[in-house]
Design a protein around this motif. Structure first.
Motif, PDB file in Angstrom:
ATOM      1  N   ASN A   1      -0.915   5.320 -15.146  1.00 58.99           N
ATOM      2  CA  ASN A   1       0.030   5.291 -14.024  1.00 58.99           C
ATOM      3  C   ASN A   1       1.356   4.705 -14.510  1.00 58.99           C
ATOM      4  O   ASN A   1       1.748   3.617 -14.124  1.00 58.99           O
TER       5      ASN A   1
ATOM      6  N   ARG B   1       2.317   6.535 -10.015  1.00 62.55           N
ATOM      7  CA  ARG B   1       1.355   6.257  -8.952  1.00 62.55           C
ATOM      8  C   ARG B   1       1.045   4.771  -8.839  1.00 62.55           C
ATOM      9  O   ARG B   1       0.952   4.063  -9.833  1.00 62.55           O
ATOM     10  N   ASN B   2       0.861   4.318  -7.601  1.00 64.07           N
ATOM     11  CA  ASN B   2       0.392   2.958  -7.347  1.00 64.07           C
ATOM     12  C   ASN B   2      -1.054   3.053  -6.896  1.00 64.07           C
ATOM     13  O   ASN B   2      -1.333   3.317  -5.739  1.00 64.07           O
ATOM     14  N   SER B   3      -2.001   2.926  -7.840  1.00 57.50           N
ATOM     15  CA  SER B   3      -3.406   2.956  -7.440  1.00 57.50           C
ATOM     16  C   SER B   3      -4.201   2.056  -8.363  1.00 57.50           C
ATOM     17  O   SER B   3      -3.888   1.931  -9.555  1.00 57.50           O
TER      18      SER B   3
ATOM     19  N   ASN C   1       2.252   4.865  -2.105  1.00 53.13           N
ATOM     20  CA  ASN C   1       1.693   5.839  -3.038  1.00 53.13           C
ATOM     21  C   ASN C   1       2.282   5.668  -4.424  1.00 53.13           C
ATOM     22  O   ASN C   1       1.620   5.874  -5.427  1.00 53.13           O
TER      23      ASN C   1
ATOM     24  N   ASP D   1      -3.726  -3.574   1.305  1.00 53.64           N
ATOM     25  CA  ASP D   1      -5.166  -3.516   1.586  1.00 53.64           C
ATOM     26  C   ASP D   1      -5.778  -4.915   1.549  1.00 53.64           C
ATOM     27  O   ASP D   1      -6.931  -5.103   1.917  1.00 53.64           O
TER      28      ASP D   1
ATOM     29  N   ALA E   1       0.833  -1.201   0.000  1.00 52.60           N
ATOM     30  CA  ALA E   1       0.000   0.000   0.000  1.00 52.60           C
ATOM     31  C   ALA E   1       0.873   1.259   0.000  1.00 52.60           C
ATOM     32  O   ALA E   1       0.832   2.064   0.932  1.00 52.60           O
TER      33      ALA E   1
ATOM     34  N   SER F   1      -4.954  -7.423  -5.128  1.00 53.82           N
ATOM     35  CA  SER F   1      -3.901  -7.015  -4.191  1.00 53.82           C
ATOM     36  C   SER F   1      -3.290  -8.212  -3.499  1.00 53.82           C
ATOM     37  O   SER F   1      -2.198  -8.134  -2.960  1.00 53.82           O
TER      38      SER F   1
END
Ligand code: MN
Length: 489
Positions: free
Chosen positions: A53, A43-45, A35, A202, A33, A209
């Motif tokens: 990303n 970005r890591n999302s 950023n 998460d 988790a 994930s």
């Protein structure tokens, strides 16, 4: 998984025919988790527009150099500590293979010297699973093969999304210590709770994930040999993990009993068909041509840094279950509370004077709802106290609790708005007298009757009182009144 499965060692000995036992080791990939990504500022999302990303480093463009994300290393050390591993100096390795979703044609991973080694995890049901290693690596991108099966060989075309390329991962490799599908599911659940508890991931299986590969083999019960294993790849739900393992183990037993033997290979779980299918024949480590990545220096976490991270670790699920059990909860109720991440709320309510058993009953039965964790523990305690004192019935308490979660208001205000006023005993007694006068014959039978008749009439009179009070009377208070009234008749 249900709490029963997670608190009692499941008997899985009947799942295989004859005297066979399963030998299961799991490889769990957890996305961290952070950023940004493992080696780039992208970005890591999850869920962003495909290929937005990205950064030259994660696209593998020539001339770019990776820079290690310090936060990812810290989260990886948290995982190692939570899994009782030795944290050691480690190096990065290139794992070479070609796949379109991996633009560099190698994955940066760890091979000879991993960050976390030789740990263990204790399952809620009591068994200990040894952890071989928990190493850092980067994720690959994601291919979508457009065609009927979703597999590459019969796809019309394929799409690739590099948003996931370079996302930091920790791969947690267990020893083959698991003996059945339920135990394997229990392990994944517990591992997931630990990863979430320490803030490392998460843990969302549905978003990828957390991804599980299962190494499955069988052997005669009691033997300590390890036979040929198959690796089932990327099974994406707890339920599928259990089904895939059971199917695969049975397949091995059937082969052995027919005088054949399984071949070491990668297999895919087909959820609809309920079976595994052969994938590529398993690569040996040497096929990957691992070598130390010349672009990255070793990581050598100082003992001071590791101690600092250890000191800041929050309580782990095992300790959290223990605190609830010490305050009077059952092992099962404690497991549910921790699984739902409502144990802190429960503890705070108990500390505020609420009855532990009733608090945990609400957590298990009435608080599996969004927003429950934001409940004010004082309010929760007040509600449980009102219920225990009898000023709210169980049904009323449930309704008030639901509204407390929804509105954030306290129990007194909500109960008052519904007219759930405490009925005082004298008011109830007057009502009961009226009912007795109206049903003299039944009352006489209640006074004279044997236990069986009395039980039925008790329900009858309780029902009449409930009807007269529109359900607002407390069942316990009514029972007490009836008992007193009977004693004086
Ligand atoms: Mn891996």
């Amino acid at each position: 998984m249900t709490a029963t499965e997670s608190t009692d060692a499941a008997d899985e000995s009947g799942l295989l025919p004859g005297d066979w036992e399963m030998v299961i080791g799991l490889e769990v990939h957890a996305e961290l988790a952070t950023n940004s990504k493992m080696f780039s500022p992208a970005r890591n999302s999850f869920g962003a527009e495909p290929n937005t990303n990205v950064h030259p480093v994660c696209l593998g463009l020539p001339g770019t150099l990776p820079v290690v994300n310090a936060r990812a290393v810290e989260l990886s050390i948290r995982i190692g500590l939570a899994l009782n591993c030795t944290i050691q100096r480690c190096i990065w390795a290139r794992k070479n293979y070609f796949y379109p979703d991996m633009p560099k044609d190698y994955q940066i991973s760890q091979y000879e010297e991993a960050l976390n080694v030789d740990g263990w995890l204790e399952l809620p049901s009591g068994s200990t699973v040894r952890i071989e290693r928990a190493h850092m690596e980067e994720d690959t991108g994601k291919s979508t093969h457009v065609g009927t099966s979703g597999r590459i060989h019969d796809a019309g075309y394929s799409l690739v999304d590099y948003n996931r390329a370079g996302v930091p991962l920790v791969e947690i490799v267990s020893h083959p210590d698991l003996r059945g599908p339920e135990q394997a599911k229990e392990y994944v659940e517990e591992l997931r709770s630990i990863l979430v508890a320490v803030g490392a991931s998460d843990g969302k299986m549905e978003e990828g994930s957390l991804r599980v590969d299962a190494n499955v083999s069988v052997r005669p019960k009691g033997a300590d040999e390890l036979r040929t294993r198959c690796e089932i790849k990327n099974v994406n739900s707890l339920r599928s993990i259990g089904r895939a393992i059971e199917y695969e183990a049975r397949r091995h037993v059937e082969l052995y009993e027919a005088g054949e033997r399984p071949v070491q290979e990668t297999r895919h779980w087909d959820e609809e068909a309920g079976r595994t299918r052969a994938g590529r024949s398993k690569e040996e480590a040497e096929d990957y041509r691992y070598f130390p990545d010349p672009d990255l220096v070793p990581i050598d976490p100082s003992p001071e840094w590791v101690d600092e991270i250890r000191a800041a670790l929050p309580a782990l699920p095992r300790e959290r279950r223990q605190s609830l059990v010490e305050r009077g909860g059952t092992a099962q109720a404690a497991a549910i509370a921790v699984q739902r991440d409502l144990d802190r709320l429960a503890l705070a309510a108990i500390e505020a004077g609420a009855d532990a058993e009733r608090v945990l009953t609400h957590v298990a039965n009435n608080l599996a709802v969004e927003g429950a964790e934001a409940l004010d523990p004082e309010h929760f305690a007040d509600l449980v106290k009102a219920e225990i004192e009898g000023s709210l019935t169980a049904t009323q308490a449930k309704q008030v609790l639901a509204e407390m979660v929804e509105t954030g208001r306290g129990p007194a205000a909500i109960a008052a708005a519904h007219g759930f006023e405490a009925m005082d005993t004298s008011e109830l007694a007057t009502i009961l007298e009226g009912i007795i006068a109206e049903h003299g014959e039944e009352w006489q039978r209640f006074v004279d009757g044997d236990d069986k008749a009395r039980g039925k009439l008790q329900s009858f009179f309780t029902g009449q009182v409930m009807k007269a009070t529109r359900g607002q009377a407390d069942g316990k208070a009514v029972a007490e009144l009836l008992r007193d009234r009977l004693a004086t008749s």
